[in-house]
Motif scaffolding. Structure first.
Motif, short mmCIF file in Angstrom:
data_model
loop_
_atom_site.label_atom_id
_atom_site.label_comp_id
_atom_site.label_asym_id
_atom_site.label_seq_id
_atom_site.Cartn_x
_atom_site.Cartn_y
_atom_site.Cartn_z
N ARG A 182 0.87 -1.18 0.00
CA ARG A 182 0.00 0.00 0.00
C ARG A 182 0.90 1.23 0.00
N LYS A 238 -0.77 -13.57 -8.48
CA LYS A 238 -2.13 -13.29 -8.97
C LYS A 238 -2.07 -12.34 -10.16
N ALA A 241 -8.02 -10.54 -13.38
CA ALA A 241 -9.04 -11.23 -14.18
C ALA A 241 -8.47 -12.39 -15.00
N LEU A 267 -12.36 -16.58 -13.04
CA LEU A 267 -13.72 -16.72 -13.56
C LEU A 267 -14.14 -15.45 -14.29
N GLY A 276 -10.96 -5.88 -1.73
CA GLY A 276 -11.16 -7.05 -0.87
C GLY A 276 -11.05 -8.36 -1.61
N ALA A 277 -10.93 -8.30 -2.94
CA ALA A 277 -10.86 -9.55 -3.71
C ALA A 277 -9.61 -10.34 -3.37
N GLY A 278 -8.51 -9.62 -3.14
CA GLY A 278 -7.26 -10.31 -2.81
C GLY A 278 -7.38 -11.06 -1.48
N ASP A 279 -8.04 -10.45 -0.51
CA ASP A 279 -8.22 -11.10 0.79
C ASP A 279 -9.11 -12.33 0.65
N HIS A 303 -10.33 -18.20 -6.46
CA HIS A 303 -11.06 -17.42 -7.47
C HIS A 303 -12.55 -17.32 -7.10
N ALA A 306 -13.05 -14.93 -4.24
CA ALA A 306 -12.85 -13.57 -4.78
C ALA A 306 -14.08 -13.14 -5.55
N LEU A 310 -16.23 -9.76 -5.21
CA LEU A 310 -16.25 -8.85 -6.36
C LEU A 310 -17.67 -8.48 -6.77
N1 LIG Z 1 -11.96 -8.66 -13.08
C1 LIG Z 1 -11.88 -9.83 -12.45
N2 LIG Z 1 -12.55 -10.90 -12.91
C2 LIG Z 1 -12.48 -12.09 -12.28
N3 LIG Z 1 -11.75 -12.31 -11.16
C3 LIG Z 1 -11.04 -11.28 -10.67
C4 LIG Z 1 -11.07 -9.99 -11.28
N4 LIG Z 1 -10.28 -9.17 -10.55
C5 LIG Z 1 -9.80 -9.91 -9.54
N5 LIG Z 1 -10.24 -11.17 -9.60
C6 LIG Z 1 -10.02 -12.25 -8.63
O1 LIG Z 1 -9.58 -11.65 -7.43
C7 LIG Z 1 -8.27 -12.11 -7.09
C8 LIG Z 1 -7.48 -10.99 -6.47
O2 LIG Z 1 -7.35 -9.96 -7.42
P1 LIG Z 1 -6.22 -8.87 -7.26
O3 LIG Z 1 -4.92 -9.53 -7.08
O4 LIG Z 1 -6.41 -7.92 -8.36
O5 LIG Z 1 -6.67 -8.23 -5.88
P2 LIG Z 1 -5.87 -7.33 -4.91
O6 LIG Z 1 -5.30 -6.19 -5.64
O7 LIG Z 1 -4.95 -8.17 -4.10
O8 LIG Z 1 -7.12 -6.87 -4.01
P3 LIG Z 1 -7.22 -6.22 -2.57
O9 LIG Z 1 -5.82 -5.99 -2.09
O10 LIG Z 1 -8.00 -4.97 -2.76
O11 LIG Z 1 -7.94 -7.19 -1.73
C9 LIG Z 1 -7.71 -12.62 -8.40
O12 LIG Z 1 -6.69 -13.58 -8.19
C10 LIG Z 1 -8.95 -13.22 -9.04
O13 LIG Z 1 -9.25 -14.45 -8.42
#
Ligand SMILES: Nc1ncnc2c1ncn2[C@@H]1O[C@H](COP(=O)(O)OP(=O)(O)OP(=O)(O)O)[C@@H](O)[C@H]1O
Ligand SMILES: O=C(O)C(=O)C[C@H](O)[C@H](O)CO
Length: 358
Positions: A182, A238, A241, A267, A276-279, A303, A306, A310
């Motif tokens: 961050r 990661k 998408a 997916l 929050g998708a990463g968490d 996935h 996440a 999402l």
């Molecule tokens: N546009 C998308 N379509 C489908 N799956 C997605 C998409 N974006 C993210 N994901 C899913 O979410 C996971 C985490 O995405 P990403 O690494 O971009 O998150 P992040 O930046 O760590 O998020 P954060 O730190 O805000 O929680 C990916 O590995 C995938 O499974």
């Protein structure tokens, strides 16, 4: 999986996963636009590590959150809300002299994929976490200890705590580390790359985004990231998408054969909000790790979790019921790659599922 056996029974543990880090009351905007223009905000909660704990507890695992909050209403709200997900909050310390952190954020601008964040967390109760006030036995009592790079940015004491918890020791739980770079949080932004790389190298399971590895370390692509991070038994790179690549098995520094490299497409998701998708991905991967599932299925569970987050506005939502997730994870490659998930998909058959046993 190499390193400590997260899938094996461990008599002395009281939790499946312990998640340690700061959580904040989060203020979500009532409408899109610049922070300067948002007229009002709705209250939610945020915090990368407690997000992982909540998702794991909602998925039926024993999850514990270790942290500090102020002796104030926001601290009450965090502890009460996180407890309601089924997370053990008994080790959360209340500090009468420091406030609970809060932050405001704007909606993600879909054209630029950016949002604004305003943190009010300097000097917070959690930023005072240290080896002196966080008992090691609280943090090390699970099969997995989940940490993130956010904690390293909070204070020198927090960084000392991470160094102490990731030090080699007999019976150490599997250390899971999400790099979570961050940029806006680091007072000394130049120090962040080396600190985060060192913490990742001390861990057993590392989650990193390809984009954040480029931003933090100037590394391009999964192979380059693995070359810079040879120690973790499992490295998950990661790619949003597109999917994720996992390096696992024999370590490249050991001349006992090639390691496995598993790439699993993400997916198709009708994204409502990306935060929050990463968490959630980490929680799905950890859940399947606890169940000793094959690497491909760990990533697919990541996935799926996440995709649940999402398709809602906040950082947190109930994950799909376990039997529902297991059915989707078992799809053949074509069905998996053409599956499309939109708002409300997790409710599909939750009502008819029994609560899963970890
Ligand atoms: N546009 C998308 N379509 C489908 N799956 C997605 C998409 N974006 C993210 N994901 C899913 O979410 C996971 C985490 O995405 P990403 O690494 O971009 O998150 P992040 O930046 O760590 O998020 P954060 O730190 O805000 O929680 C990916 O590995 C995938 O499974
Ligand atoms: O940015 C942070 O420190 C947070 O923990 C807030 C969010 O909940 C987190 O970024 C989501 O991963």
């Amino acid at each position: 999986m190499s390193g400590p056996a997260a899938g094996a029974a461990h008599a002395a543990t009281t939790s499946d996963v312990v998640c340690l880090g700061e959580s904040m009351v989060t203020f979500l905007p009532s409408q899109p636009g610049r922070l300067a223009d948002v007229p009002s905000f709705g209250r939610a909660i945020g915090g990368a590590e407690s997000n992982v704990a909540c998702a794991l507890a909602a998925a039926g695992h024993r999850a514990k959150w270790v942290s500090r909050v102020g002796a104030d209403g926001f601290g009450d709200h965090l502890v009460e809300t996180i407890s309601r997900y089924g997370v053990d909050t008994s080790a959360v310390e209340r500090d009468p002299d420091r406030p609970t952190g809060i932050y405001f954020r704007t909606a993600t601008d879909r054209a630029t994929d950016t949002h604004e964040v305003a943190y009010y967390r300097a000097g917070s109760a959690a930023s005072a976490m240290s080896p002196a006030n966080v008992p090691a036995e609280d943090a090390l009592c699970g099969r997995i200890l989940h940490l993130s790079g956010i904690t390293a940015a909070l204070s020198g004491d927090c960084l000392s705590l991470l160094h102490s918890l990731t030090a080699p020791r007999p019976g150490r739980p599997l250390i899971s580390f999400d790099v979570n770079h961050r940029t806006g949080l680091w007072r000394d932004a130049d120090a962040a790359p080396a600190v985060l790389l060192d913490l990742a190298r001390r861990s057993d399971l590392v989650f990193v985004g390809e984009d954040e590895a480029e931003e933090a370390w100037g590394l391009n692509g999964a192979e380059a990231i693995r070359a810079a991070l040879p120690e973790p038994g499992v490295l998950v790179v990661k790619r949003g998408a597109e999917g994720a690549t996992v390096f696992s098995g024999p370590r490249p520094s050991v001349a006992d054969g090639p390691e496995s490299v598993t790439t699993v497409p993400a997916l198709r998701v009708d994204v409502v909000a990306p935060v929050g998708a990463g968490d959630a991905f980490a929680a799905g991967f950890l859940s399947a790790t606890l169940r000793d599932l094959p690497v491909r299925d760990r990533v697919r569970h990541g996935h799926l979790m996440a995709a649940a987050v999402l398709t809602v506005p906040g950082d947190l939502t109930d994950p799909p019921a376990r039997a529902h997730a297991d059915r989707l994870v078992a799809l053949d490659d074509t069905a998996w790659e053409t599956l499309r998930l939109g708002p409300g998909w997790t409710a599909a058959d939750r009502a008819s599922e029994e609560v899963p046993t970890p």
